[in-house]
Design a protein around this motif. Structure first.
Motif, short mmCIF file in Angstrom:
data_model
loop_
_atom_site.label_atom_id
_atom_site.label_comp_id
_atom_site.label_asym_id
_atom_site.label_seq_id
_atom_site.Cartn_x
_atom_site.Cartn_y
_atom_site.Cartn_z
N SER A 42 38.80 31.42 63.13
CA SER A 42 40.11 30.90 63.56
C SER A 42 41.13 32.01 63.67
O SER A 42 41.93 32.04 64.61
N ASN A 43 41.11 32.93 62.71
CA ASN A 43 42.02 34.08 62.78
C ASN A 43 41.69 34.97 63.98
O ASN A 43 42.58 35.46 64.67
N MET A 44 40.41 35.17 64.22
CA MET A 44 40.00 35.97 65.37
C MET A 44 40.41 35.28 66.67
O MET A 44 40.86 35.93 67.61
N ASP A 45 40.30 33.97 66.72
CA ASP A 45 40.71 33.17 67.86
C ASP A 45 42.19 33.42 68.16
O ASP A 45 42.60 33.65 69.30
N MET A 46 43.02 33.40 67.12
CA MET A 46 44.45 33.61 67.27
C MET A 46 44.76 35.03 67.75
O MET A 46 45.54 35.23 68.68
N VAL A 47 44.12 36.01 67.16
CA VAL A 47 44.38 37.40 67.54
C VAL A 47 43.94 37.66 68.98
O VAL A 47 44.65 38.31 69.75
N LEU A 48 42.79 37.13 69.35
CA LEU A 48 42.33 37.32 70.73
C LEU A 48 43.23 36.61 71.74
O LEU A 48 43.44 37.12 72.84
N THR A 89 31.62 30.18 72.03
CA THR A 89 30.35 29.47 71.88
C THR A 89 30.19 28.95 70.46
O THR A 89 29.84 27.78 70.24
N ILE A 90 30.46 29.80 69.47
CA ILE A 90 30.30 29.38 68.08
C ILE A 90 31.26 28.24 67.75
O ILE A 90 30.89 27.26 67.10
N MET A 91 32.50 28.36 68.22
CA MET A 91 33.52 27.37 67.89
C MET A 91 33.44 26.13 68.79
O MET A 91 34.13 25.14 68.53
N GLY A 92 32.61 26.19 69.83
CA GLY A 92 32.48 25.05 70.74
C GLY A 92 33.73 24.81 71.57
O GLY A 92 34.10 23.67 71.84
N GLN A 93 34.36 25.88 71.98
CA GLN A 93 35.59 25.81 72.77
C GLN A 93 35.34 26.35 74.18
O GLN A 93 34.45 27.16 74.38
N GLN A 94 36.17 25.90 75.12
CA GLN A 94 36.15 26.44 76.48
C GLN A 94 37.17 27.56 76.63
O GLN A 94 36.99 28.44 77.46
N THR A 95 38.26 27.49 75.86
CA THR A 95 39.33 28.48 75.94
C THR A 95 39.77 28.88 74.53
O THR A 95 39.56 28.11 73.57
N LEU A 96 40.39 30.03 74.43
CA LEU A 96 40.92 30.47 73.15
C LEU A 96 42.02 29.50 72.70
O LEU A 96 42.79 29.00 73.52
N LEU A 97 42.05 29.25 71.43
CA LEU A 97 43.02 28.35 70.79
C LEU A 97 42.96 26.92 71.31
O LEU A 97 43.92 26.17 71.17
N GLU A 98 41.83 26.55 71.87
CA GLU A 98 41.66 25.17 72.34
C GLU A 98 41.88 24.17 71.21
O GLU A 98 42.42 23.08 71.42
N SER A 99 41.49 24.55 70.00
CA SER A 99 41.62 23.65 68.86
C SER A 99 43.02 23.68 68.24
O SER A 99 43.29 22.94 67.29
N ASN A 100 43.90 24.53 68.76
CA ASN A 100 45.25 24.63 68.23
C ASN A 100 46.23 24.73 69.40
O ASN A 100 46.81 25.80 69.65
#
Length: 156
Positions: A42-48, A89-100
């Motif tokens: 999640s932190n990596m998702d935010m930074v990216l 892929t690991i987070m099952g998202q299509q875009t960065l921060l999709e879950s937030n």
């Protein structure tokens, strides 16, 4: 200074190559079941989401040795893309921060203010490297560093 995400994409690629049957499923299960791994990703998702490879390419132009610039930046760009692909892929998202989505919108809303600061900083760094050490140039560099770091709410 290397970004904290550097090497993650290559590491995941090596992990999956060694575990072609079930490696990704294991990483996805770890993400779903292990709070430490979830927070790390999640932190990596935010930074990216705060990163901009196009802006990074402008900074790379500051390297006068074209061969060195291409060699280093092409590796950085490839690793960035590998990290984004693996993370999504690991987070099952299509875009960065999709879950937030709230954070995604907040970051997107900052870019119109940060992009000019990045471009200004690049130009000031070019001047400084060309020998213009005027106090206004140095102050401008420091102000853009502080502005970018404050806008990103990271080290910049």
């Amino acid at each position: 200074m290397m970004p904290g995400w550097y090497g993650f994409g290559s590491t995941i690629g090596a992990w999956l190559a060694a575990r072609p049957n079930g490696g990704m499923a294991m990483l996805q299960a770890m993400y779903g079941e292990w709070p430490f791994f979830e927070m790390l990703l999640s932190n990596m998702d935010m930074v990216l989401a705060k990163s901009d490879i196009a802006i990074a390419s402008r900074y790379a132009e500051l390297v006068s040795d074209a061969e060195l610039r291409h060699r280093v930046f092409s590796r950085l760009r490839a690793e960035w893309q590998g990290v984004v692909d693996a993370l999504l892929t690991i987070m099952g998202q299509q875009t960065l921060l999709e879950s937030n989505p709230l954070l995604a919108r907040s970051i997107r809303n900052r870019f119109p203010y940060l992009d000019p600061l990045n471009h200004m900083q690049i130009e000031l760094l070019k001047r400084y490297r060309a020998g213009d050490t005027d106090d206004d140039v140095v102050t401008g560099i420091h102000l853009t560093i502080n502005g970018i770091a404050a806008g990103l709410r990271n080290s910049g």
